[in-house]
Scaffold this active site. Structure first.
Site, PDB file in Angstrom:
ATOM      1  N   GLY A  21      80.960  -3.301  14.992  1.00  0.00           N
ATOM      2  CA  GLY A  21      82.531  -3.670  15.241  1.00  0.00           C
ATOM      3  C   GLY A  21      83.084  -3.241  16.534  1.00  0.00           C
ATOM      4  NE  ARG A  25      79.862   2.421  15.215  1.00  0.00           N
ATOM      5  CZ  ARG A  25      80.310   1.915  14.157  1.00  0.00           C
ATOM      6  NH1 ARG A  25      79.913   1.047  13.512  1.00  0.00           N
ATOM      7  NH2 ARG A  25      81.483   2.752  13.727  1.00  0.00           N
ATOM      8  NE  ARG A  44      89.857 -12.996  24.199  1.00  0.00           N
ATOM      9  CZ  ARG A  44      91.128 -13.304  23.609  1.00  0.00           C
ATOM     10  NH1 ARG A  44      91.637 -12.346  22.875  1.00  0.00           N
ATOM     11  NH2 ARG A  44      91.902 -14.321  23.947  1.00  0.00           N
ATOM     12  NE  ARG A  88      79.851  -5.424   9.339  1.00  0.00           N
ATOM     13  CZ  ARG A  88      80.562  -4.367   9.949  1.00  0.00           C
ATOM     14  NH1 ARG A  88      80.389  -4.220  11.116  1.00  0.00           N
ATOM     15  NH2 ARG A  88      81.283  -3.516   9.097  1.00  0.00           N
ATOM     16  CB  SER A  91      81.563   2.422   9.405  1.00  0.00           C
ATOM     17  OG  SER A  91      82.670   1.704   9.606  1.00  0.00           O
ATOM     18  CG  ASP A 205      85.666   5.582   4.384  1.00  0.00           C
ATOM     19  OD1 ASP A 205      86.694   5.212   3.359  1.00  0.00           O
ATOM     20  OD2 ASP A 205      85.386   4.844   5.137  1.00  0.00           O
ATOM     21  NE  ARG A 218      85.226   5.702  11.817  1.00  0.00           N
ATOM     22  CZ  ARG A 218      86.205   6.349  11.459  1.00  0.00           C
ATOM     23  NH1 ARG A 218      86.111   7.339  10.445  1.00  0.00           N
ATOM     24  NH2 ARG A 218      87.255   6.395  12.210  1.00  0.00           N
TER      25      ARG A 218
END
Length: 233
Positions: A21, A25, A44, A88, A91, A205, A218
């Site tokens: 996402g 990362r 973007r 994908r 997290s 989490d 993350r």
């Protein structure tokens, strides 16, 4: 040719792509794991890169947060750039007490509170599932690398801050493992186009145990998930 959201040319993107996402990362994955890296997108600030892993061509690009965002990017990757395997890597928040921080989940299916599948005008409720080809291969890779994984149903939610204080318990009662915000749209887009998709998650989490990782953790420490995903090229 470029799309409204991806400034790449045909051939710039590999048939297999990892989709975190967070665009940072994606940058971290490219710089840490790939060789001969070329950036193909910054539109973007949604960074995308193509390189090689163990001699195999593979791409990685951020998707942003939520079903609408990954819905756009995955659709364009499939239909304009010929991507065949979309993985994908994200997290999630655990719903089950036995899931600990950094545990890895393979999402065999994605439940949702989204209306994303409404567009297909189906006469019922669509169950969005992973590609068996990618799922079975990912489980085999995890076993070979002695990486423990949990395989099961996840929730793709449209809401991060929910007004319903009882929803976690109700999803957990149905043995949903964890919540994230993208897999359902990815699985729908892949199924409709006849390509492969899989969601590999790391527990960032625990909603039930009240534990969480930091944003930097993350971004940079979910390496076991990457070890599995990169082998799927």
């Amino acid at each position: 040719m470029a799309t409204p959201h991806i400034a790449a040319n045909k051939g710039d993107i590999a048939e297999t792509i990892l989709l975190p996402g967070d665009p940072l990362r994606a940058k971290f994955i490219a710089e840490t794991f790939l060789e001969d890296v070329v950036q193909f997108n910054a539109t973007r600030n949604m960074f995308g890169y193509t390189g090689t892993y163990k001699g195999k061509k593979i791409s990685v690009m951020g998707t942003g947060m939520g079903i609408p965002s990954i819905g756009i990017y995955s659709y364009e990757l499939i239909h304009f750039y010929g991507v065949k395997n979309l993985i994908r890597v994200g997290s999630c928040g655990a719903f089950q007490k036995d899931l600990k921080l950094y545990d890895v989940i393979l999402g065999i299916g994605a439940s949702t509170n989204s209306n994303y599948a409404h567009q297909y005008n189906l006469p019922g409720t669509y169950s969005a599932t992973a590609s068996w080809e990618l799922l079975s291969k990912a489980k085999k890779v995890a076993d070979e690398k002695s990486i423990p994984v949990t395989v099961g149903n996840i929730l793709s939610s449209d809401t991060f801050y929910s007004a319903d204080e009882t929803e976690v318990q109700r999803w957990a009662k149905m043995n949903v493992l964890a919540v994230e915000m993208e897999a359902y749209a990815l699985y729908c887009n892949a199924a409709a186009a006849g390509v492969n998709a899989l969601c590999i998650l790391t527990v960032s989490d625990s909603i039930v145990n009240k534990e969480e990782t930091t944003a930097e953790e993350r971004e940079k420490s979910f390496t076991r998930m990457m070890e599995i995903a990169l082998e799927l090229a």
